[in-house]
Design a protein around this motif. Structure first.
Motif, PDB file in Angstrom:
ATOM      1  N   VAL A  22      37.886  54.468  36.518  1.00  0.00           N
ATOM      2  CA  VAL A  22      36.730  53.215  37.122  1.00  0.00           C
ATOM      3  C   VAL A  22      35.945  52.339  36.201  1.00  0.00           C
ATOM      4  CG1 VAL A  22      34.718  53.593  38.338  1.00  0.00           C
ATOM      5  CG2 VAL A  22      36.959  54.541  39.459  1.00  0.00           C
ATOM      6  N   LEU A  23      35.561  52.975  35.433  1.00  0.00           N
ATOM      7  CA  LEU A  23      34.415  52.156  34.253  1.00  0.00           C
ATOM      8  C   LEU A  23      35.209  50.962  33.641  1.00  0.00           C
ATOM      9  CD1 LEU A  23      32.357  55.073  32.596  1.00  0.00           C
ATOM     10  CD2 LEU A  23      31.276  53.117  33.981  1.00  0.00           C
ATOM     11  N   GLU A  24      36.013  51.056  33.119  1.00  0.00           N
ATOM     12  CA  GLU A  24      37.268  50.442  32.621  1.00  0.00           C
ATOM     13  C   GLU A  24      37.472  49.292  33.746  1.00  0.00           C
ATOM     14  OE1 GLU A  24      40.558  51.751  30.640  1.00  0.00           O
ATOM     15  OE2 GLU A  24      39.275  53.528  28.923  1.00  0.00           O
ATOM     16  N   ILE A  26      35.729  48.632  36.322  1.00  0.00           N
ATOM     17  CA  ILE A  26      34.697  47.621  36.565  1.00  0.00           C
ATOM     18  C   ILE A  26      34.635  46.358  35.521  1.00  0.00           C
ATOM     19  CG2 ILE A  26      31.781  47.945  36.471  1.00  0.00           C
ATOM     20  CD1 ILE A  26      32.137  50.223  37.685  1.00  0.00           C
ATOM     21  N   THR A  27      34.260  47.113  34.292  1.00  0.00           N
ATOM     22  CA  THR A  27      34.595  46.190  33.290  1.00  0.00           C
ATOM     23  C   THR A  27      35.502  45.310  32.852  1.00  0.00           C
ATOM     24  OG1 THR A  27      34.462  48.089  31.081  1.00  0.00           O
ATOM     25  CG2 THR A  27      34.332  46.233  30.400  1.00  0.00           C
ATOM     26  N   SER A  28      36.518  45.306  34.052  1.00  0.00           N
ATOM     27  CA  SER A  28      37.400  44.263  33.577  1.00  0.00           C
ATOM     28  C   SER A  28      37.058  42.993  34.856  1.00  0.00           C
ATOM     29  CB  SER A  28      39.055  45.048  33.772  1.00  0.00           C
ATOM     30  OG  SER A  28      39.269  45.752  33.058  1.00  0.00           O
ATOM     31  N   PHE A  29      36.563  43.699  35.817  1.00  0.00           N
ATOM     32  CA  PHE A  29      35.948  43.504  37.101  1.00  0.00           C
ATOM     33  C   PHE A  29      34.701  42.267  36.797  1.00  0.00           C
ATOM     34  CE2 PHE A  29      38.495  45.515  40.333  1.00  0.00           C
ATOM     35  CZ  PHE A  29      39.375  45.307  40.893  1.00  0.00           C
ATOM     36  N   ALA A  30      34.492  43.128  35.363  1.00  0.00           N
ATOM     37  CA  ALA A  30      32.825  42.081  35.244  1.00  0.00           C
ATOM     38  C   ALA A  30      34.152  40.114  34.217  1.00  0.00           C
ATOM     39  CB  ALA A  30      32.260  42.515  34.420  1.00  0.00           C
ATOM     40  N   MET A  31      34.517  40.975  33.609  1.00  0.00           N
ATOM     41  CA  MET A  31      35.479  40.009  32.745  1.00  0.00           C
ATOM     42  C   MET A  31      36.166  39.057  33.952  1.00  0.00           C
ATOM     43  SD  MET A  31      37.327  42.228  30.356  1.00  0.00           S
ATOM     44  CE  MET A  31      37.828  41.190  28.925  1.00  0.00           C
ATOM     45  N   ILE A  32      36.404  38.790  34.750  1.00  0.00           N
ATOM     46  CA  ILE A  32      37.156  38.328  36.009  1.00  0.00           C
ATOM     47  C   ILE A  32      36.202  37.271  36.660  1.00  0.00           C
ATOM     48  CG2 ILE A  32      38.309  38.118  38.312  1.00  0.00           C
ATOM     49  CD1 ILE A  32      39.988  40.237  37.380  1.00  0.00           C
ATOM     50  N   VAL A  69      43.645  38.645  31.290  1.00  0.00           N
ATOM     51  CA  VAL A  69      42.703  40.116  32.031  1.00  0.00           C
ATOM     52  C   VAL A  69      43.129  40.998  32.601  1.00  0.00           C
ATOM     53  CG1 VAL A  69      41.060  40.546  33.279  1.00  0.00           C
ATOM     54  CG2 VAL A  69      40.412  38.575  32.292  1.00  0.00           C
ATOM     55  N   TRP A  70      44.663  40.139  33.667  1.00  0.00           N
ATOM     56  CA  TRP A  70      45.249  41.053  34.451  1.00  0.00           C
ATOM     57  C   TRP A  70      46.198  41.829  33.543  1.00  0.00           C
ATOM     58  CZ3 TRP A  70      45.220  42.905  39.277  1.00  0.00           C
ATOM     59  CH2 TRP A  70      46.903  43.615  39.766  1.00  0.00           C
ATOM     60  N   ALA A  71      46.650  41.394  32.494  1.00  0.00           N
ATOM     61  CA  ALA A  71      47.105  42.190  31.450  1.00  0.00           C
ATOM     62  C   ALA A  71      46.830  43.584  30.906  1.00  0.00           C
ATOM     63  CB  ALA A  71      48.121  41.554  29.908  1.00  0.00           C
ATOM     64  N   PHE A  72      45.217  43.427  30.856  1.00  0.00           N
ATOM     65  CA  PHE A  72      44.000  44.122  29.820  1.00  0.00           C
ATOM     66  C   PHE A  72      44.366  45.079  30.984  1.00  0.00           C
ATOM     67  CE2 PHE A  72      39.802  45.179  29.414  1.00  0.00           C
ATOM     68  CZ  PHE A  72      40.326  45.513  28.020  1.00  0.00           C
ATOM     69  N   MET A  73      43.844  44.730  31.895  1.00  0.00           N
ATOM     70  CA  MET A  73      44.286  45.512  33.321  1.00  0.00           C
ATOM     71  C   MET A  73      45.519  46.934  32.964  1.00  0.00           C
ATOM     72  SD  MET A  73      41.900  43.402  36.227  1.00  0.00           S
ATOM     73  CE  MET A  73      42.180  45.301  37.926  1.00  0.00           C
ATOM     74  N   PHE A  74      46.008  46.490  33.043  1.00  0.00           N
ATOM     75  CA  PHE A  74      47.294  47.045  33.326  1.00  0.00           C
ATOM     76  C   PHE A  74      47.380  47.814  31.434  1.00  0.00           C
ATOM     77  CE2 PHE A  74      51.579  47.752  32.671  1.00  0.00           C
ATOM     78  CZ  PHE A  74      51.960  48.587  34.704  1.00  0.00           C
ATOM     79  N   ASN A  79      47.651  52.919  30.097  1.00  0.00           N
ATOM     80  CA  ASN A  79      46.813  54.297  28.436  1.00  0.00           C
ATOM     81  C   ASN A  79      46.227  55.496  29.354  1.00  0.00           C
ATOM     82  OD1 ASN A  79      48.147  53.093  26.245  1.00  0.00           O
ATOM     83  ND2 ASN A  79      46.428  52.095  26.247  1.00  0.00           N
ATOM     84  N   TYR A  80      45.759  55.522  30.475  1.00  0.00           N
ATOM     85  CA  TYR A  80      44.940  56.274  31.432  1.00  0.00           C
ATOM     86  C   TYR A  80      46.155  57.177  31.995  1.00  0.00           C
ATOM     87  CZ  TYR A  80      43.517  58.152  36.171  1.00  0.00           C
ATOM     88  OH  TYR A  80      43.511  58.971  37.067  1.00  0.00           O
TER      89      TYR A  80
END
Lengths: 177, 50
Positions: A22-24, A26-32, A69-74, A79-80
């Motif tokens: 979840v925290l990761e 949230i970071t990705s959505f902040a980046m968007i 950002v999308w690739a970073f999220m995936f 990894n999770y």
């Protein structure tokens, strides 16, 4: 994935709790949303004469940025998701996805387990049943750790039951021998 | 970027038996990449056509 031995059965697959990602996310959505908010804030100062052509160029760069950002999220999700423990009736297999192209697979026989330790800290972890799990062997160098596991108390119970069954089997074989 | 995403999906295909969610997630990932790529290309074409 993992080659099981003959007559080996999977008892449980343990994953990290969804709250770990979840925290990761949230970071990705902040980046968007970050560039949009930034653009809105400085629009009047820098872009008061923004032409349509330049707006299209800005949007093009923004969507190229979104691709990354999308690739970073995936990759974060991958990894999770690929970080798991497979508990079989003979051993525990620890698959640790370190990075996208880096993973570590190790296994520990149930009769070598010395102790199973769980840690649950904080309100959120207690409410969602999230905890760090640690399986210790007689060797101080070999230690299995799964942070933010789902329902660690239940997993500990399953491991200890399987461990006791395995110890009984070993004893029986020794007495028969 | 499309090549990179293909490499990522190809890589995670190796672990497809590690959970059912992986197979769904990789298609969502590819769909997202394609949509964003198409939108970005559209804006580039619009920029060049003016």
């Amino acid at each position: 994935m993992v080659n099981l031995e003959e007559n080996e059965k999977i008892i449980k697959i343990v994953r990290k709790h969804w709250f770990a990602i979840v925290l990761e996310m949230i970071t990705s959505f902040a980046m968007i949303l970050g560039p949009i908010i930034f653009f809105e804030l400085i629009e009047d100062v820098l872009f008061h004469e923004l032409t349509l052509k330049n707006l299209y160029l800005l949007l093009f760069f923004y969507f190229v940025y979104l691709l990354f950002v999308w690739a970073f999220m995936f990759i974060n999700w991958l990894n999770y998701y690929l970080d798991i423990w497979i508990i079989t009736d003979k051993r525990i297999v620890n698959i640790e996805q370190k990075r996208l192209f880096s993973r570590e697979i190790s296994s520990l026989r149930l009769d070598n387990i010395q102790d199973v330790k769980i840690e649950m800290h904080g309100i959120i972890n207690t409410l969602f049943k999230i905890g760090n799990m640690q399986v210790q062997t007689s060797s101080p160098e070999i230690e299995f750790i799964l942070p933010q596991a789902i329902n660690p108390e239940n997993v500990k119970h399953i491991i200890m039951e399987a461990h006791n069954r395995e110890i009984e089997k070993v004893k029986t074989v020794k007495i028969q021998g | 970027m499309l090549i990179i995403s293909w490499v990522i999906v190809f890589h995670c295909n190796k672990y497809k038996d590690q959970g059912i969610a992986l197979s769904y997630a990789k298609y969502i990932f590819l769909a997202g990449i394609l949509i964003v790529f198409i939108v970005a290309s559209t804006y580039l074409i619009l920029f060049l056509s003016i």
